[in-house]
Motif scaffolding. Structure first.
Motif: not given
Length: 325
Positions: A36-46
């Motif tokens: 989940r922490y890796l996916y959270i890091l994707l949120i700003p870029g997305l």
């Protein structure tokens, strides 16, 4: 018979040791929760791409309307491909398209190879201290805005600028109207791009060069190859894939030659040769409030870029390279 029984027992033993059952795939929800922490890091870029790249694409519908800011998207009159037909009927659009293609061609031919040559030259430097100093110097212009760069160019090349003063004192020449002469416009734009961006472009090529095994150069030196022969037979082939990929990506933006630089360089004297699609869309869409036609031109530019990048990618694959996808 005994051999057959012995073979059958060995097969049963091997089959028993191997688990032939298909394990069910791991639950994707559990895997996402674990990572989940890796996916959270994707949120700003997305969010960036969704908000600033995908959502504005909905505005392209005004290319098929006679858009009125007072009536909005829903109530403006639909006109189909009317504005796209105007692109090919308007002589000004044809001239602007030619200016864009010609300037992009000059940048690919003269500016693109400079980064390659500079990266090879830096790769040949043996002193790490000197190499880092040179890299810092050539990287620096990239961090200057085009406003600053055009300001420097204006100060140097205006009628009473440093360059004209030197030409007058050394050669007795009359002042050269660099900034007003249409013949000087495109050479100046290309030289500005080379000075500002070539150093930054070397980063990717230097990264590719760092992957070359030193043993290849040592073996070539043992065989009596000169430095130029080593560059031709080892360095350039190692850069081939990187050059092709970057060239394909460059072709995808062949109609995008930089709005800010061109707009700041334009004068009434150079408008005929310097007006490109980016500045044309701005002048037509913002200043003249012809939003639908300007959007149609921008959409046409994106479509041409898509065709070029797909075609260049297929051509690269046909010649044995991987391409970008």
């Amino acid at each position: 018979m005994e051999n057959l029984q012995r073979t059958t027992k060995m097969e049963e033993k091997v089959t028993g040791d191997i688990d032939l059952t298909v394990k069910p795939k791991r639950n994707i929800g559990k895997r996402m929760w674990k990572e989940r922490y890796l996916y959270i890091l994707l949120i700003p870029g997305l969010l960036y791409f969704i908000i600033y790249r995908y959502v504005p694409m909905a505005g392209n519908i005004i290319a098929f309307q006679d858009y009125s800011a007072f009536q909005g998207f829903l109530h403006s009159e639909w006109v189909g491909l009317k504005h796209f037909k105007t692109i090919f009927e308007d002589q000004e659009v044809i001239r602007v398209l030619w200016n864009t293609l010609y300037l992009s061609f000059l940048q690919i031919v003269f500016a693109f190879p400079v980064s390659i040559i500079l990266a090879i030259m830096l790769n040949e430097v043996r002193s790490n201290v000197y190499k880092r100093i040179v890299q810092s110097i050539v990287y620096l212009p990239h961090f200057l805005s085009w406003v600053v760069v055009i300001g420097i160019v204006t100060i140097l090349l205006k009628s009473n600028g440093i360059v004209n003063k030197l030409l007058e004192s050394l050669f007795g020449m009359d002042p050269v109207p660099f900034l007003q002469d249409p013949n000087w416009f495109m050479p100046l734009v290309v030289l500005e791009v080379i000075w500002k961006e070539s150093g930054w472009g070397t980063i990717i090529f230097l990264a590719a060069l760092s992957g070359i095994s030193p043993s290849l150069y040592e073996a070539a030196a043992v065989d009596g190859a000169s430095r130029m022969q080593q560059i031709w037979h080892i360095t350039l082939p190692a850069l081939k894939s990187t050059i092709i990929i970057l060239l394909i990506l460059r072709l995808g933006s062949v109609l995008d030659v930089g709005f800010e630089q061109i707009y700041l360089m334009l004068t009434p004297f150079t408008m005929k040769v310097g007006n490109v699609l980016d500045t044309f869309v701005y002048l037509k869409g913002i200043q003249n409030s012809d939003f639908s036609f300007a959007t149609a031109v921008g959409l046409f530019k994106s479509f041409v870029g898509l065709i070029l990048i797909v075609g260049a990618n297929r051509l690269a694959k046909r010649f044995g390279d991987q391409g970008v996808y």
